[in-house]
Scaffold this active site. Structure first.
Site, PDB file in Angstrom:
ATOM      1  N   SER A  38       0.831  -1.202   0.000  1.00 37.13           N
ATOM      2  CA  SER A  38       0.000   0.000   0.000  1.00 37.13           C
ATOM      3  C   SER A  38       0.871   1.260   0.000  1.00 37.13           C
ATOM      4  CB  SER A  38      -0.956  -0.051   1.202  1.00 37.13           C
ATOM      5  OG  SER A  38      -2.031   0.831   1.026  1.00 37.13           O
ATOM      6  N   ASP A 183      -6.106  -4.215  -1.590  1.00 36.48           N
ATOM      7  CA  ASP A 183      -4.944  -3.773  -0.819  1.00 36.48           C
ATOM      8  C   ASP A 183      -4.179  -4.944  -0.186  1.00 36.48           C
ATOM      9  OD1 ASP A 183      -3.431  -2.593   1.490  1.00 36.48           O
ATOM     10  OD2 ASP A 183      -4.445  -0.765   0.852  1.00 36.48           O
TER      11      ASP A 183
END
Length: 292
Positions: A38, A183
């Protein structure tokens, strides 16, 4: 000194990672290989592309992050329509503007696909929800019948940054159908494990930068309502896999930066908060290097 770097996720808290990078550069450390999840994937990507810590700070400071939030247009402009879109599209924002921004910044350094980088120098973590497994990018793309060398780095980065429900997931087209990717923090928010072999050996020193307190400093979750339950659930998912791996031995190679009071999705972040996060990263890294 050449080292390998691991950077954790944390959304807009990632400004603290930039502060840490700047101190490491000032002390003469250079990265041979980098991996991140991320926000950590963004920093790792820019490092691999050749950006300096100062250039990254300037790039982020100039950017209005709210411009990267791109909800789908609707014929009926009623507030509750966004929740209907969330139900069908699985995210409030498309993520197209975010991926385009990545592409633009990487193009400035001549980086388009993974073949534009030395093999093995950059890796991201994403989460395959369809098959329930961690994806290491670009390594695992062959598993999906996708050529790793020709895959856009900006696309892989978008996959690693797809905060569930906030951004629409990436629908990866594969030979057997469609795979939903979100994610990487869902399954591994701090992939410190990636640069060690099965015997725990490593090619060079590994340094991790983690946007959190040390394990014993983290307070427990107070759960009084459904929102608290969701926050605790997502936090546990992000950390459970990595905390099991991190031992006292690994902790001596990790810079912990406490940023609990800042939201990961604060896209309207102000200059004061940016500067505070940068300074926290610089301070913690300076203190850490006195002992490392």
């Amino acid at each position: 000194m050449l080292i390998d770097g691991v950077f954790s996720g944390g959304g807009l808290k990632g400004f603290a990672l930039v502060g840490a990078l700047q101190v490491l550069e000032e002390k003469g450390f250079r990265f041979k290989r980098v991996v991140g999840t991320s926000a950590g994937a963004i920093l790792a990507c820019f490092i691999a592309a050749g950006y300096t810590g100062k250039e990254i700070e300037e790039m982020l400071s100039e950017q209005n992050f709210e411009e990267l939030l791109d909800p789908r247009k609707t014929i009926i402009p009623i507030p509750f329509m966004k929740w209907i879109r969330l139900y069908w599209q699985l995210g409030l924002y498309q993520g197209i503007a975010l991926e385009s921004w990545f592409m633009e910044k990487l193009a400035h350094k001549g980086i388009y696909t993974f073949s534009d980088l030395p093999a093995g120098t950059l890796k991201f973590i994403a989460s395959d929800l369809t098959n329930g497994r961690i994806i290491v990018l670009p390594d695992d793309l062959e598993r999906y019948d996708i050529s790793a060398g020709s895959f856009p780095v900006s696309r892989a980065l978008r996959m690693s940054c797809g905060i569930p429900f906030f951004f629409e997931p990436v629908r990866l087209k594969t030979g057997s159908g469609e795979t939903i990717v979100v994610d990487g923090g869902v399954l591994s928010n701090f992939p410190m494990w990636l640069f060690e072999d099965m015997n725990g050996k490593k090619e060079r020193p590994i340094l991790g930068v983690k946007l959190s307190r040390q394990d014993e400093e983290i307070p427990g979750h107070k759960i009084d309502n459904a929102l608290h339950l969701f926050e605790a659930l997502f936090s546990t998912m992000k950390n459970a896999h990595d905390e099991k791996y991190i031992s006292r031995t690994h902790e001596k190679n990790i810079i912990f930066i406490p940023v609990d009071d800042t939201s990961s999705t604060q896209f309207d972040i102000d200059e004061a908060t940016k500067n505070d996060l940068l300074e926290r990263g610089r301070f913690r890294t300076t203190q850490f290097l006195k002992m490392w």
